[in-house]
Design a protein around this motif. Structure first.
Motif, short mmCIF file in Angstrom:
data_model
loop_
_atom_site.label_atom_id
_atom_site.label_comp_id
_atom_site.label_asym_id
_atom_site.label_seq_id
_atom_site.Cartn_x
_atom_site.Cartn_y
_atom_site.Cartn_z
N UNK A 36 -77.22 -101.55 -23.33
CA UNK A 36 -76.52 -100.53 -23.63
C UNK A 36 -75.02 -101.27 -23.56
N UNK A 37 -74.36 -101.39 -24.83
CA UNK A 37 -73.11 -102.10 -24.87
C UNK A 37 -72.16 -101.36 -24.04
N UNK A 38 -71.38 -102.25 -23.33
CA UNK A 38 -70.25 -101.77 -22.49
C UNK A 38 -70.60 -101.31 -21.15
N UNK A 39 -71.98 -101.16 -20.91
CA UNK A 39 -72.54 -100.71 -19.54
C UNK A 39 -72.89 -101.82 -18.54
N UNK B 197 -70.64 -96.83 -27.85
CA UNK B 197 -71.52 -96.06 -27.03
C UNK B 197 -70.45 -95.47 -25.88
N UNK C 10 -69.96 -95.87 -22.95
CA UNK C 10 -69.42 -96.91 -21.98
C UNK C 10 -68.18 -97.60 -22.76
N UNK C 11 -68.29 -97.61 -24.02
CA UNK C 11 -67.16 -98.22 -24.75
C UNK C 11 -65.98 -97.34 -25.06
N UNK D 26 -75.94 -91.93 -22.05
CA UNK D 26 -75.53 -93.32 -21.95
C UNK D 26 -76.08 -94.34 -22.96
N UNK D 27 -77.33 -94.21 -23.32
CA UNK D 27 -77.94 -95.20 -24.05
C UNK D 27 -77.87 -94.62 -25.70
N UNK E 200 -83.48 -94.71 -20.37
CA UNK E 200 -82.59 -95.21 -19.45
C UNK E 200 -83.46 -95.94 -18.30
#
Ligand SMILES: Nc1ncnc2c1ncn2[C@@H]1O[C@H](COP(=O)(O)OP(=O)(O)OP(=O)(O)O)[C@@H](O)[C@H]1O
Ligand SMILES: [Mg+2]
Lengths: 296, 243
Positions: A288-291, B135, B137-138, B92-93, A207
């Motif tokens: 990272x998708x969506x981030x 992920x 965040x989705x 998150x990753x 990260x």
């Protein structure tokens, strides 16, 4: 089996290179973009050279002479590439280790990291390069009396000095990345039962790199051009070879001085371009998708 | 049989004395709910239980093993205890599946294929099989929290700790998380839950603790705590949250 494990860990490091269906498609898209970008960079450089040659054919300057200096510049270019190939990995390794040291709990490691940054960021690279060169030369001459060995080692010590300088900047970039990972991530890793090292490598660093990569690309681009400082201690790099051509060029045709520098500029450009596109490629792999807000 | 036993637990942050002598037992298969005002030390109590923070004084036993001792590795203790956070704290990753797999591969040492099928099973249990490649965040908050529960469950913990698992959720997502927790309770999981979801506490809890200023004020069945609390403070607090 051992090999499988190693592969598996590589995949967690670079999150999108893993074998899920979406991952493979993303990897291909990223790779395609990388190739296209590099081709574009090479295209721009080729265009630049084309323009220079075209002006020569129009007899704005002495094209034959301009051609005659190219092999020399090529040699210098190779030297510059060699320097970059040492300075960037070494600077990154230093930045990584000290950046990590500065975020540990150990007061000694933190102090070491802080001292390193203050010294090597605070001194001008040109001073660092000179000092390391002189000290190394003196030291080796005292021991072996062989000036040839001394010269070679001292030249490389200059490159190491530049790595130390760049590493100080990278230390702060890595530290910023590590600090950007919220404590909740560490607590979650702890509560799953991961060890401190596992937490570092599986959770924190992947990260942190996501955040650190863009400024790292910046620093790489910057240090590529800083390698031209190394010619003050005798490296015959791209810039130095160019400089050496200037007196003769002045005698032959004043316009050639411009041509020399334009050719040097184009060669530095293409090197910087390729290196930053490699960083960009890795950066995309860490996305990272969506981030990301700026994902589109 | 006692699953968690806590005796004389004290914890200070600097001059702030947060836990002031906590004694607590949770039997195997029981659900204990902890309620109390903000800052009273509920989170600190849970964090001490799985050694995210070390108590200054007192003992914590998991199945009669004293866990806050030098001979016990904290990683081993945390493996026995699942924890679910208010802010989910998914990695998150990593995708949902990888979030669940990480501990299986790295801590339990399972090979990738076994870990994958176990992780898929756990995601199925919380109703998120089809989101395994998403992920964090989705995902919606409720989905993230369910993945977090799956991640904790995958380690086959003896006890699950929940620290206000629904407080960060939009009302529409709260029930899906509570449903998963209810099912878990029915399956016989031992649980310590900090929550202000009174409906959940009434329905699921075997006992409830009212916690105030680092101490247990009183402990009782849901009926006792909600309908006829023994202490003035409990009465005032329960009155406030039931309103
Ligand atoms: N790491 C820490 N360092 C210093 N003080 C802390 C730390 N963690 C908690 N505290 C303090 O300890 C007290 C109890 O905190 P805790 O988080 O346990 O309360 P809580 O009952 O969970 O509250 P809430 O309902 O708001 O979550 C608070 O005053 C808090 O500021
Ligand atoms: Mg809390």
């Amino acid at each position: 089996m051992v090999q499988r494990r190693w592969l598996e860990s590589l995949k967690t490091w670079v999150p999108r290179w893993r074998s899920s269906v979406t991952g493979r498609a993303d990897f291909q898209r990223n790779a395609t973009r990388f190739v296209l970008r590099v081709l574009a960079g090479l295209g721009i450089t080729a265009l630049g050279f084309g323009l220079v040659i075209w002006l020569g054919t129009l007899r704005y300057y002495n094209l034959g002479y301009a051609e005659s200096i190219l092999p020399g510049l090529g040699q210098g270019f190779l030297v510059t590439i060699r320097l970059v190939a040492v300075v960037i990995p070494l600077g990154f390794a230093l930045g990584f280790l000290f950046g990590w040291a500065r975020t540990t709990r150990s007061l000694i490691l933190r102090g070491l990291g802080a001292a390193y940054v203050e010294v090597f960021r605070g001194l001008p690279p040109i001073v660092l390069i000179f000092f390391s060169y002189l000290i190394t030369t003196l030291a080796i001459l005292n021991i072996s009396k062989n000036p040839f060995i001394a010269g070679d080692v001292a030249l490389w010590m200059g490159a190491i000095a530049l790595s130390l300088h760049s590493g100080a900047y990278q230390t702060e970039i890595i530290r910023a990345g590590i600090l950007s990972v919220p404590t909740g991530q560490i607590e979650a890793a702890d509560s799953v039962g991961l060890s401190r090292w596992q937490t570092m490598f599986r959770v924190t660093l992947p990260q942190a790199f996501r955040v650190s990569l863009p400024p790292l690309g910046n620093e790489f681009a910057s240090v590529i051009k800083d390698t031209s400082l190394l010619n003050i201690i005798g490296w015959l790099d791209l810039a130095q070879i160019g400089l050496l051509q200037v007196p003769a060029a002045l005698k032959a045709d004043f316009n050639l001085v411009f041509i020399i520098w334009i050719e040097i500029a184009l060669l530095y450009f293409v090197l910087t371009f390729v290196v930053t596109k490699v960083v960009r490629f890795v950066e995309n792999a860490y996305k990272v998708p969506g981030l990301e807000a700026a994902e589109l | 049989m006692t699953m968690v036993r806590i005796r004389g637990l004290h914890k200070s942050f600097g001059s702030l004395h947060v836990l002031r002598g906590v004694d607590l037992d949770v039997n195997r298969g029981d659900v204990l709910c902890i309620i109390g005002p903000s800052g009273s030390g509920k989170s600190t109590l849970l964090r001490c239980t799985n050694l995210l923070i070390y108590p200054d004084q007192g003992d914590i036993f998991i199945e009669d093993v004293k866990v806050n001792s030098r001979e016990v590795r904290p990683e081993w203790v945390r493996q026995q205890i699942g924890m679910v956070f208010q802010q989910f704290n998914l990695f998150t990753h990593l995708t949902a599946l990888r979030n669940v797999m990480l501990g299986l591969v790295r801590v339990k040492g399972m090979d990738a294929a076994a870990a994958r099928s176990k992780a898929e099973f756990e995601l199925e249990r919380v109703g998120l099989a089809e989101k395994k490649d998403a992920y964090p965040a989705q995902l919606s908050g409720g989905q993230q929290q369910r993945v977090a529960i799956a991640r904790a469950l995958a380690m086959d913990p003896k006890v699950m700790l929940f620290d206000e698992p629904t407080s960060a959720l939009d009302p529409e997502y709260i029930h899906e998380v509570l449903d998963v927790m209810k099912r878990l309770a029915e399956e016989g999981m031992t649980m310590m839950v900090v929550t202000h979801e009174m409906g959940f506490a009434k329905e699921v809890a075997d006992s409830i603790i009212f916690f105030n200023q680092g101490q247990i004020v009183e402990r009782g069945s849901p009926e006792e705590i909600f309908d006829r609390p023994g202490h003035e403070r409990t009465k005032a607090f329960v009155g406030k949250i039931l309103r």
